[in-house]
Write a protein that holds these residues in place. Structure first.
Motif, PDB file in Angstrom:
ATOM      1  N   SER A   8       2.944  18.678  13.519  1.00  0.00           N
ATOM      2  CA  SER A   8       2.223  19.933  13.578  1.00  0.00           C
ATOM      3  C   SER A   8       1.671  20.547  12.209  1.00  0.00           C
ATOM      4  N   LEU A   9       2.464  20.306  11.267  1.00  0.00           N
ATOM      5  CA  LEU A   9       1.990  21.122   9.789  1.00  0.00           C
ATOM      6  C   LEU A   9       1.273  20.157   8.818  1.00  0.00           C
ATOM      7  N   VAL A  10       1.504  18.637   8.929  1.00  0.00           N
ATOM      8  CA  VAL A  10       1.342  17.915   7.831  1.00  0.00           C
ATOM      9  C   VAL A  10       0.133  16.921   8.538  1.00  0.00           C
ATOM     10  N   ILE A  11       0.357  16.178   9.606  1.00  0.00           N
ATOM     11  CA  ILE A  11      -0.612  15.114  10.174  1.00  0.00           C
ATOM     12  C   ILE A  11      -1.739  15.754  10.567  1.00  0.00           C
ATOM     13  N   THR A  12      -1.666  17.083  11.192  1.00  0.00           N
ATOM     14  CA  THR A  12      -2.869  17.644  11.833  1.00  0.00           C
ATOM     15  C   THR A  12      -3.984  17.820  10.674  1.00  0.00           C
ATOM     16  N   HIS A  13      -3.399  18.253   9.302  1.00  0.00           N
ATOM     17  CA  HIS A  13      -4.356  18.903   8.378  1.00  0.00           C
ATOM     18  C   HIS A  13      -4.471  17.698   7.432  1.00  0.00           C
ATOM     19  N   PHE A  14      -3.472  16.830   7.266  1.00  0.00           N
ATOM     20  CA  PHE A  14      -3.728  16.071   6.003  1.00  0.00           C
ATOM     21  C   PHE A  14      -3.665  14.373   6.521  1.00  0.00           C
ATOM     22  N   GLN A  15      -3.410  14.384   7.838  1.00  0.00           N
ATOM     23  CA  GLN A  15      -3.384  12.879   8.436  1.00  0.00           C
ATOM     24  C   GLN A  15      -2.298  12.047   7.658  1.00  0.00           C
ATOM     25  N   TYR A  16      -2.428  10.708   7.905  1.00  0.00           N
ATOM     26  CA  TYR A  16      -1.329   9.920   7.416  1.00  0.00           C
ATOM     27  C   TYR A  16      -0.868  10.014   5.922  1.00  0.00           C
ATOM     28  N   ALA A  17      -2.012  10.139   4.932  1.00  0.00           N
ATOM     29  CA  ALA A  17      -1.661  10.490   3.776  1.00  0.00           C
ATOM     30  C   ALA A  17      -0.907  11.737   3.241  1.00  0.00           C
ATOM     31  N   GLY A  18      -1.165  12.689   4.158  1.00  0.00           N
ATOM     32  CA  GLY A  18      -0.101  13.609   3.707  1.00  0.00           C
ATOM     33  C   GLY A  18       1.242  13.480   4.096  1.00  0.00           C
ATOM     34  N   ALA A  19       1.379  12.731   5.196  1.00  0.00           N
ATOM     35  CA  ALA A  19       2.795  12.367   5.856  1.00  0.00           C
ATOM     36  C   ALA A  19       3.421  11.481   4.866  1.00  0.00           C
ATOM     37  N   ALA A  20       2.794  10.509   4.384  1.00  0.00           N
ATOM     38  CA  ALA A  20       3.437   9.538   3.342  1.00  0.00           C
ATOM     39  C   ALA A  20       3.928  10.450   2.012  1.00  0.00           C
ATOM     40  N   VAL A  21       2.858  11.390   1.603  1.00  0.00           N
ATOM     41  CA  VAL A  21       3.283  11.972   0.285  1.00  0.00           C
ATOM     42  C   VAL A  21       4.633  12.928   0.632  1.00  0.00           C
ATOM     43  N   MET A  22       4.607  13.603   1.899  1.00  0.00           N
ATOM     44  CA  MET A  22       5.831  14.462   2.084  1.00  0.00           C
ATOM     45  C   MET A  22       7.060  13.683   2.289  1.00  0.00           C
ATOM     46  N   LEU A  23       7.018  12.498   2.804  1.00  0.00           N
ATOM     47  CA  LEU A  23       8.278  11.676   2.722  1.00  0.00           C
ATOM     48  C   LEU A  23       8.540  11.474   1.244  1.00  0.00           C
ATOM     49  N   ALA A  24       7.664  10.889   0.598  1.00  0.00           N
ATOM     50  CA  ALA A  24       8.104  10.891  -0.895  1.00  0.00           C
ATOM     51  C   ALA A  24       8.704  11.811  -1.645  1.00  0.00           C
ATOM     52  N   VAL A  25       8.183  13.007  -1.109  1.00  0.00           N
ATOM     53  CA  VAL A  25       8.906  14.338  -1.839  1.00  0.00           C
ATOM     54  C   VAL A  25      10.445  14.347  -1.269  1.00  0.00           C
ATOM     55  N   VAL A  26      10.566  14.289   0.052  1.00  0.00           N
ATOM     56  CA  VAL A  26      11.773  14.461   0.619  1.00  0.00           C
ATOM     57  C   VAL A  26      12.646  13.491   0.060  1.00  0.00           C
ATOM     58  N   ILE A  27      12.498  12.249  -0.167  1.00  0.00           N
ATOM     59  CA  ILE A  27      13.276  11.200  -0.724  1.00  0.00           C
ATOM     60  C   ILE A  27      13.790  11.663  -2.288  1.00  0.00           C
ATOM     61  N   VAL A  28      12.745  12.014  -3.011  1.00  0.00           N
ATOM     62  CA  VAL A  28      12.964  12.532  -4.432  1.00  0.00           C
ATOM     63  C   VAL A  28      13.861  13.599  -4.392  1.00  0.00           C
ATOM     64  N   LEU A  29      14.090  14.549  -3.540  1.00  0.00           N
ATOM     65  CA  LEU A  29      14.964  15.702  -3.413  1.00  0.00           C
ATOM     66  C   LEU A  29      16.182  15.280  -3.048  1.00  0.00           C
ATOM     67  N   LEU A  30      16.321  14.296  -1.986  1.00  0.00           N
ATOM     68  CA  LEU A  30      17.681  13.712  -1.445  1.00  0.00           C
ATOM     69  C   LEU A  30      18.297  12.913  -2.646  1.00  0.00           C
ATOM     70  N   SER A  31      17.614  12.336  -3.517  1.00  0.00           N
ATOM     71  CA  SER A  31      18.307  11.396  -4.462  1.00  0.00           C
ATOM     72  C   SER A  31      19.136  12.103  -5.359  1.00  0.00           C
ATOM     73  N   VAL A  32      18.982  13.674  -5.733  1.00  0.00           N
ATOM     74  CA  VAL A  32      19.611  14.258  -6.781  1.00  0.00           C
ATOM     75  C   VAL A  32      20.966  14.204  -6.210  1.00  0.00           C
ATOM     76  N   SER A  33      21.572  14.152  -5.072  1.00  0.00           N
ATOM     77  CA  SER A  33      22.859  13.923  -4.718  1.00  0.00           C
ATOM     78  C   SER A  33      23.513  12.772  -5.123  1.00  0.00           C
ATOM     79  N   ALA A  34      22.757  11.936  -5.863  1.00  0.00           N
ATOM     80  CA  ALA A  34      23.301  10.569  -6.494  1.00  0.00           C
ATOM     81  C   ALA A  34      24.296  11.184  -7.742  1.00  0.00           C
ATOM     82  N   LEU A  35      24.161  12.051  -8.146  1.00  0.00           N
ATOM     83  CA  LEU A  35      25.100  12.490  -9.190  1.00  0.00           C
ATOM     84  C   LEU A  35      26.574  12.777  -8.832  1.00  0.00           C
TER      85      LEU A  35
END
Length: 402
Positions: A152-179
């Motif tokens: 509803s918020l990403v694919i509707t406006h930015f299609q697949y490209a926006g979804a892929a970028v969003m997942l990349a950002v989520v992964i980077v944020l989650l990776s901080v827990s590695a510390l």
């Protein structure tokens, strides 16, 4: 290894976030494949192949993890894999359709390493039920938020490209827990004896465990084939993006709740009833999906099916662990899951050319056969193992009393 309660909690959270990174490709698969059909002009068979290639990389990652994960720095491994997965998603957002296959293989490879690391750490916790329940609850909670936002918020406006970028950002944020992850050499002190011997000896499991793994593969193939195209089934009913986002967000929340419920129930239902219950719940969900005519019937069918799928995976995984007293066979479960994730979407993509009813029948058949085996032949084997365990526990106590 002795740890304070706060340190244990920090490690469990970090391992859960690592596992969440590993689960993103699978949990977002139907949404992303549907977006690729709409945005990049892929056919149903092409996206089915894409899903299979992703989990071919996932399978390779599980094999690499078994061989190397106990010889690497876990913090650097998490950061490197997160960076690799985020980069792959970022590249996928702008590269043409012709080169998506190798990119998705990389996504699957890095995801598998994260999944195996999360399982490896949680498997060493003293309270395994609490640890695994927390892992699944956190993973599905994050996934539910992602699935709510993607359509509803990403694919509707930015299609697949926006979804892929969003997942990349989520992964980077989650990776901080590695510390917060433990040092590998400290965490493995108590279990170092389990990592000796030849590579071949690590695969010397009882035949019943291998039968159970084959059944788990068959079960997963049918259900993952349906999962890969569950979004397309809703699309065929002309559901709105907000309705689709609601269905998939609630679906994953229900999956997490279903798993936590099993943590409370434990083994109270015995060795046969759980598998029969799984078949009944799955059957109701598939029946509703097969007769869906709008949002309500589709949503109820998907939600009930998800509960049955979750329970089936948990009960079958527990059975595999019990059938092998060494505990090593559980490390092959991600590999079996990867194989089923390769076979299921590819087969489902071919069946969809004939309509959705064939796909639903495939899911039903792939649930029926494993349930019959687990509740029949393997149930008798599990019953004997439980009786032997009770005998070994009670007799020494009685001798000490005497």
């Amino acid at each position: 290894m002795n740890m304070s309660g706060r340190r244990t909690l920090a490690i469990m959270l970090a391992a859960s976030f690592a596992s969440t990174i590993g689960g993103l490709p699978f949990n977002t698969l139907p949404i992303l494949l549907g977006a690729m059909v709409d945005s990049l002009g892929f056919s149903i068979e092409q996206v089915g192949l894409l899903g299979s290639v992703c989990f071919a990389g996932y399978l390779l990652g599980t094999l690499v993890a078994v061989m190397l994960i106990d010889h690497l720095n876990w913090r650097w491994l998490t950061l490197a894999c997160a960076l690799g997965a985020a980069t792959a998603y970022g590249m996928s957002s702008w590269l043409p359709a012709a080169v998506q296959l190798p990119i998705w293989a990389l996504i699957g490879f890095f995801a598998a390493l994260m999944t195996c690391l999360g399982m490896r750490i949680m498997g060493q916790m003293a309270n395994k039920e609490r640890a695994l329940g927390m892992r699944l609850g956190i993973e599905l909670g994050v996934v539910a938020a992602v699935l709510f936002a993607l359509p509803s918020l990403v694919i509707t406006h930015f299609q697949y490209a926006g979804a892929a970028v969003m997942l990349a950002v989520v992964i980077v944020l989650l990776s901080v827990s590695a510390l917060a992850l433990p040092r590998r050499q400290d965490f493995m002190v108590e279990s170092s004896a389990n990592h000796t011997g030849s590579l071949l000896s690590r695969f010397a499991f009882p035949p019943a465990a291998y039968v159970a793994l084959v059944c788990f593969f068959l079960f997963g193939s049918g259900q993952i084939g349906l999962w890969a195209f569950l979004e397309r089934l809703g699309h065929g009913l002309a559901l709105q993006p907000t309705e689709m986002g609601t269905v998939f967000a609630v679906l994953k929340l229900l999956g997490g709740a279903a798993a936590l419920a099993l943590a409370l129930v434990g083994d109270r239902l015995g060795v046969r009833i759980p598998h029969l219950l799984v078949l009944a719940v799955l059957g109701v969900g598939l029946l509703l999906l097969g007769n869906a005519e709008g949002f309500l019937s589709y949503a109820l069918g998907a939600w009930i099916w998800e509960v049955g799928f979750t329970w089936g995976c948990v009960y079958q995984t527990a059975a595999i662990a019990r059938l092998d007293s060494s505990g090593r066979s559980i490390m092959l479960i991600p590999g079996a899951f990867a194989l089923s994730s390769m076979a299921g979407p590819a087969l489902a993509g071919k069946l969809l050319s004939q309509g959705y009813s064939e796909l639903l029948w495939l899911a039903a058949l792939c649930a029926l056969i494993p349930v019959l085996v687990f509740s029949g032949l393997l149930a008798r084997r599990l019953q004997r193992l439980q009786e032997d365990t009770v005998t070994r526990t009670i007799l020494p106590q009685a001798q000490r009393v005497a």
